[in-house]
Each structure stands twice: as C-alpha cells, then as structure tokens.
Design a protein around this motif. Structure first.
Motif, PDB file in Angstrom:
ATOM      1  N   ASP A 174       0.841  -1.202   0.000  1.00  0.00           N
ATOM      2  CA  ASP A 174       0.000   0.000   0.000  1.00  0.00           C
ATOM      3  C   ASP A 174       0.875   1.250   0.000  1.00  0.00           C
ATOM      4  N   ALA A 175       0.250   2.368  -0.293  1.00  0.00           N
ATOM      5  CA  ALA A 175       0.973   3.635  -0.422  1.00  0.00           C
ATOM      6  C   ALA A 175       1.661   4.024   0.887  1.00  0.00           C
ATOM      7  N   ASP A 176       1.013   3.766   2.029  1.00  0.00           N
ATOM      8  CA  ASP A 176       1.629   4.117   3.315  1.00  0.00           C
ATOM      9  C   ASP A 176       2.953   3.387   3.506  1.00  0.00           C
ATOM     10  N   THR A 177       2.958   2.092   3.219  1.00  0.00           N
ATOM     11  CA  THR A 177       4.176   1.298   3.372  1.00  0.00           C
ATOM     12  C   THR A 177       5.283   1.845   2.484  1.00  0.00           C
ATOM     13  N   LEU A 178       4.959   2.083   1.216  1.00  0.00           N
ATOM     14  CA  LEU A 178       5.968   2.608   0.296  1.00  0.00           C
ATOM     15  C   LEU A 178       6.456   3.981   0.740  1.00  0.00           C
ATOM     16  N   PHE A 179       5.552   4.820   1.214  1.00  0.00           N
ATOM     17  CA  PHE A 179       5.921   6.159   1.649  1.00  0.00           C
ATOM     18  C   PHE A 179       6.883   6.092   2.836  1.00  0.00           C
ATOM     19  N   PHE A 180       6.535   5.288   3.837  1.00  0.00           N
ATOM     20  CA  PHE A 180       7.377   5.222   5.036  1.00  0.00           C
ATOM     21  C   PHE A 180       8.689   4.484   4.781  1.00  0.00           C
ATOM     22  N   GLN A 181       8.747   3.669   3.745  1.00  0.00           N
ATOM     23  CA  GLN A 181      10.005   3.034   3.340  1.00  0.00           C
ATOM     24  C   GLN A 181      10.791   3.937   2.378  1.00  0.00           C
ATOM     25  N   ARG A 182      10.268   5.140   2.140  1.00  0.00           N
ATOM     26  CA  ARG A 182      10.883   6.128   1.237  1.00  0.00           C
ATOM     27  C   ARG A 182      11.002   5.625  -0.193  1.00  0.00           C
ATOM     28  N   ARG A 183      10.039   4.796  -0.595  1.00  0.00           N
ATOM     29  CA  ARG A 183       9.999   4.277  -1.962  1.00  0.00           C
ATOM     30  C   ARG A 183       8.923   4.996  -2.780  1.00  0.00           C
ATOM     31  N   LEU A 184       8.094   5.793  -2.134  1.00  0.00           N
ATOM     32  CA  LEU A 184       7.066   6.597  -2.802  1.00  0.00           C
ATOM     33  C   LEU A 184       7.251   8.037  -2.360  1.00  0.00           C
ATOM     34  N   ARG A 185       7.477   8.908  -3.350  1.00  0.00           N
ATOM     35  CA  ARG A 185       7.652  10.332  -3.087  1.00  0.00           C
ATOM     36  C   ARG A 185       6.324  11.031  -3.340  1.00  0.00           C
ATOM     37  N   ILE A 186       5.895  11.841  -2.385  1.00  0.00           N
ATOM     38  CA  ILE A 186       4.636  12.573  -2.516  1.00  0.00           C
ATOM     39  C   ILE A 186       4.919  14.044  -2.226  1.00  0.00           C
ATOM     40  N   ALA A 187       4.460  14.932  -3.110  1.00  0.00           N
ATOM     41  CA  ALA A 187       4.645  16.365  -2.911  1.00  0.00           C
ATOM     42  C   ALA A 187       3.385  17.086  -3.362  1.00  0.00           C
ATOM     43  N   GLY A 188       3.143  18.229  -2.741  1.00  0.00           N
ATOM     44  CA  GLY A 188       1.994  19.047  -3.140  1.00  0.00           C
ATOM     45  C   GLY A 188       0.896  19.035  -2.098  1.00  0.00           C
ATOM     46  N   ASP A 189      -0.324  19.093  -2.556  1.00  0.00           N
ATOM     47  CA  ASP A 189      -1.516  19.202  -1.716  1.00  0.00           C
ATOM     48  C   ASP A 189      -1.720  17.907  -0.911  1.00  0.00           C
ATOM     49  N   THR A 190      -1.473  17.974   0.402  1.00  0.00           N
ATOM     50  CA  THR A 190      -1.562  16.769   1.237  1.00  0.00           C
ATOM     51  C   THR A 190      -2.986  16.242   1.364  1.00  0.00           C
ATOM     52  N   GLU A 191      -3.968  17.130   1.399  1.00  0.00           N
ATOM     53  CA  GLU A 191      -5.362  16.675   1.472  1.00  0.00           C
ATOM     54  C   GLU A 191      -5.737  15.912   0.191  1.00  0.00           C
ATOM     55  N   LEU A 192      -5.323  16.443  -0.949  1.00  0.00           N
ATOM     56  CA  LEU A 192      -5.570  15.761  -2.216  1.00  0.00           C
ATOM     57  C   LEU A 192      -4.843  14.415  -2.242  1.00  0.00           C
ATOM     58  N   GLY A 193      -3.637  14.376  -1.714  1.00  0.00           N
ATOM     59  CA  GLY A 193      -2.882  13.129  -1.636  1.00  0.00           C
ATOM     60  C   GLY A 193      -3.610  12.076  -0.824  1.00  0.00           C
ATOM     61  N   LEU A 194      -4.228  12.476   0.266  1.00  0.00           N
ATOM     62  CA  LEU A 194      -4.984  11.544   1.107  1.00  0.00           C
ATOM     63  C   LEU A 194      -6.226  11.033   0.373  1.00  0.00           C
ATOM     64  N   ILE A 195      -6.899  11.917  -0.359  1.00  0.00           N
ATOM     65  CA  ILE A 195      -8.075  11.511  -1.145  1.00  0.00           C
ATOM     66  C   ILE A 195      -7.672  10.471  -2.187  1.00  0.00           C
ATOM     67  N   VAL A 196      -6.578  10.734  -2.901  1.00  0.00           N
ATOM     68  CA  VAL A 196      -6.103   9.806  -3.941  1.00  0.00           C
ATOM     69  C   VAL A 196      -5.702   8.479  -3.319  1.00  0.00           C
ATOM     70  N   LYS A 197      -4.973   8.523  -2.207  1.00  0.00           N
ATOM     71  CA  LYS A 197      -4.540   7.297  -1.534  1.00  0.00           C
ATOM     72  C   LYS A 197      -5.734   6.446  -1.125  1.00  0.00           C
ATOM     73  N   ASN A 198      -6.717   7.061  -0.488  1.00  0.00           N
ATOM     74  CA  ASN A 198      -7.906   6.320  -0.044  1.00  0.00           C
ATOM     75  C   ASN A 198      -8.686   5.766  -1.233  1.00  0.00           C
ATOM     76  N   TRP A 199      -8.773   6.539  -2.301  1.00  0.00           N
ATOM     77  CA  TRP A 199      -9.471   6.090  -3.514  1.00  0.00           C
ATOM     78  C   TRP A 199      -8.785   4.876  -4.110  1.00  0.00           C
ATOM     79  N   LEU A 200      -7.468   4.952  -4.258  1.00  0.00           N
ATOM     80  CA  LEU A 200      -6.737   3.839  -4.854  1.00  0.00           C
ATOM     81  C   LEU A 200      -6.754   2.599  -3.964  1.00  0.00           C
ATOM     82  N   ASP A 201      -6.650   2.800  -2.645  1.00  0.00           N
ATOM     83  CA  ASP A 201      -6.725   1.658  -1.723  1.00  0.00           C
ATOM     84  C   ASP A 201      -8.073   0.951  -1.815  1.00  0.00           C
TER      85      ASP A 201
END
Length: 143
Positions: free
Chosen positions: A100-127
C-alpha cells in the motif's frame, strides 16, 4: 509476490528527454481505458485537479487532470497540485495491491509532494479501488 526490477540508467536518461505531454498521452489513454471498462472511476473530489506521476527509474513524467469525470492530458506545463514518484516495480506493486501507499511512503519508496489533502483523497481512492481479476492473476494473489 513481490517484484524487484532494476532498470538500466539509460532508460531514465532517455525518458527524461521525452516531452511530458507525449508521455502523458499514453498514460492517460491507459487511465481512460480503465475508466471506460469500469476498473477505475475517479471520485468527484478529483474534478478539476491536476496530477503528475513520475516513474523515476524510467525517467517518465505523466501530467493529467480530471475533467467531467474523465482523465485528460495536461498540455500547458502548469505545476501539478499533487506529484507522486516511485520506481516502476513499486507502482506495479501498488496496482496489484501487493503493498500500500503508506508502506511505500514510510520506506521512502514513494515520493509525494503538493496538496496533502488531495494526496490523502487519492490514496484512499486507490486503496479502495477493486482490482480487475486479470491483474490479481498476474500478481499471484489468491494462490
């Protein structure tokens, strides 16, 4: 089944030279096909928002937006509201729900920048998005 793919650096050098709109056309065509086959339907919160996804080991940057519920290529080069970046293998693992995106993010394998609220919406949608059966078979899930 986890996949580890190391792409030769030459791919990234070539990919970075390709015009983003040209690369994005192909990526958006895939998103649109998935949407039309009802595999992927963007939520209303994504309407009018802009995104960039960079496949880092291939040097490919894809910029797109959601307009009237459909995925569209961004042509004007405007900055994206949300930027995601990872290696091809990590994006494939996300698509197949192997990680999942959280695992990749905390392992520094997924880079996320920009609107954090939008990032959360996208993450939840994809999950929450169901994966088509053929994608599950490719991942070895259910064996």
């Amino acid at each position: 089944m986890s996949m580890s793919i190391e792409m030769p650096a030459v791919f990234a050098r070539i990919g970075r030279r390709l015009p983003t709109p040209l690369v994005s056309l192909h990526f958006v065509a895939g998103l649109e096909l998935a949407r039309r086959l009802k595999w992927l339907s963007p939520p209303a919160e994504l309407e009018g928002r802009s995104f960039a996804i960079t496949v880092e080991d291939l040097g490919l940057r894809n910029c797109f937006t959601v307009k009237q519920g459909a995925f569209r290529t961004v042509w004007d080069g405007a900055p994206a509201e949300l930027e995601l970046g990872a290696k091809l293998a990590d994006f494939l693992a996300l698509m197949r729900a192997e990680t999942d995106a959280d695992t990749l993010f905390f392992q520094r394998r997924l880079r996320i920048a920009g609107d954090t609220e939008l990032g959360l919406i996208v993450k939840n949608w994809l999950d929450a998005s169901p994966r088509p059966a053929w994608l599950q078979r490719l991942s070895g899930a259910g064996r």
